[in-house]
Enzyme design. Structure first.
Site, PDB file in Angstrom:
ATOM      1  N   CYS A 121     -31.333  83.271 -32.120  1.00  0.00           N
ATOM      2  CA  CYS A 121     -30.598  82.311 -31.699  1.00  0.00           C
ATOM      3  C   CYS A 121     -31.344  82.981 -30.309  1.00  0.00           C
ATOM      4  O   CYS A 121     -30.249  84.690 -29.972  1.00  0.00           O
ATOM      5  CB  CYS A 121     -29.198  82.418 -31.925  1.00  0.00           C
ATOM      6  SG  CYS A 121     -27.844  82.641 -30.588  1.00  0.00           S
ATOM      7  N   CYS A 135     -21.384  78.930 -29.402  1.00  0.00           N
ATOM      8  CA  CYS A 135     -19.939  78.587 -28.852  1.00  0.00           C
ATOM      9  C   CYS A 135     -20.223  79.128 -27.378  1.00  0.00           C
ATOM     10  O   CYS A 135     -19.625  80.678 -27.712  1.00  0.00           O
ATOM     11  CB  CYS A 135     -19.116  78.867 -29.244  1.00  0.00           C
ATOM     12  SG  CYS A 135     -17.555  77.623 -28.392  1.00  0.00           S
ATOM     13  N   CYS A 149     -12.504  73.685 -29.784  1.00  0.00           N
ATOM     14  CA  CYS A 149     -11.296  73.327 -29.403  1.00  0.00           C
ATOM     15  C   CYS A 149      -9.941  73.739 -28.921  1.00  0.00           C
ATOM     16  O   CYS A 149      -8.953  74.655 -28.945  1.00  0.00           O
ATOM     17  CB  CYS A 149      -9.639  72.994 -31.062  1.00  0.00           C
ATOM     18  SG  CYS A 149      -8.853  71.566 -30.363  1.00  0.00           S
TER      19      CYS A 149
END
Length: 287
Positions: A121, A135, A149
């Site tokens: 990543c 994220c 959320c």
């Protein structure tokens, strides 16, 4: 140690083969048992207050201002607190439960023994297990990430997805309960509506309409997430072709809700998801 893993792989049945078996690692087992971790997300307190305020829009007219004092009415109001209570517990659990990230020791082990097997990543500089995503809100690499959320001020991932679906489900159930009992038990007349009717009646009509819209919208959203859980998919993976993690309905649901069906409806940890968020069953193997 790496050669030992290779030899272990040769001895495993074909359906249980892994790229190299590290499931016997004491360090790995200790890490899995330590889950779930707790997180403190920015904005969690603000969102919690906002959600409580929305609940009060329905709760005050339905419970506090309810003038029905019959036995049936009192029992109906008391029963309303069951799905409502489960909703709040699931909401808090989803908010404070760490969705899961790559353990540093696993990253270091991959770097040493199999750096080409898992992509790096570029943002977190950690090796990415299958189905993990970065994220951009929480700045973390999340295991089995579904989405961020804002309502729970947390990322929905491997270790809190169950609570998220339960939160949706119990919110929907609570809203449907209000709509149904308003009509069948309390027999309120919605029409004709006059703004001069006073606060109790006006607030009741508003809460009824709000509950109706909420039940319909969240009902569809809940069914959609249950459908994805049955297929072992996430929102991110909906567009993937040749999806290989849809093993069987029961196995897929156990990856989200756990092995014991009692915990499928209870917003408590229990044994947690059946896996670990790093290794995944596929249609023909385990990766």
């Amino acid at each position: 140690q790496f050669l030992y893993f290779i030899e272990m792989r040769k001895e495993l049945p074909e359906e249980m083969n892994v790229e190299w078996d590290y499931s016997n690692s004491q360090r790995f087992e200790e890490w899995r048992k330590s889950q779930p971790m707790r997180v403190s997300c920015n904005g969690a307190r603000t969102m919690a207050v906002f959600v409580i305020a929305l609940v009060m829009v329905v709760y005050v007219p339905y419970v506090v201002l309810n003038e029905n004092r019959s036995a049936g009415g009192i029992i109906t109001v008391i029963l309303f607190h069951i799905p409502l209570g489960f909703m709040f517990v699931a909401y808090i659990q989803c908010m404070i439960t760490d969705p899961g990230t790559v353990p540093l020791w696993w990253h270091e082990m991959i770097e040493e023994h199999a750096p080409t097997e898992y992509p790096l990543c570029q943002k977190s500089r950690l090796r990415k297990p299958p189905r993990s995503h970065y994220c951009s809100v929480t700045k973390r690499l999340v295991l089995n990430m579904d989405h961020y959320c804002p309502w729970v001020a947390n990322t929905v991932g491997y270790y809190n997805k169950k609570y998220f679906i339960q939160f949706l489900g119990y919110t929907t159930l609570s809203a449907f309960y209000v709509v149904l009992t308003d009509v069948t038990v309390f027999h309120y007349d919605l029409f004709p509506f006059d703004m001069n009717d006073g606060f109790p009646r006006t607030s009741f009509i508003f809460s009824f309409l709000f509950s109706s819209v909420l039940a319909l919208m969240l009902g569809v959203f809940t069914l959609f997430h249950i459908y994805m859980a049955r297929r072992n998919e996430t929102t991110i993976e909906r567009s993937y072709t040749g999806f290989k993690y849809n093993v069987s309905t029961r196995s897929n649901l156990e990856e989200v809700f756990g092995n014991k069906r009692l915990y499928w409806v209870l917003p408590v940890w229990g044994d947690g998801p059946s896996g670990d968020g790093i290794r995944w069953k596929t249609n023909d193997s385990v990766v």
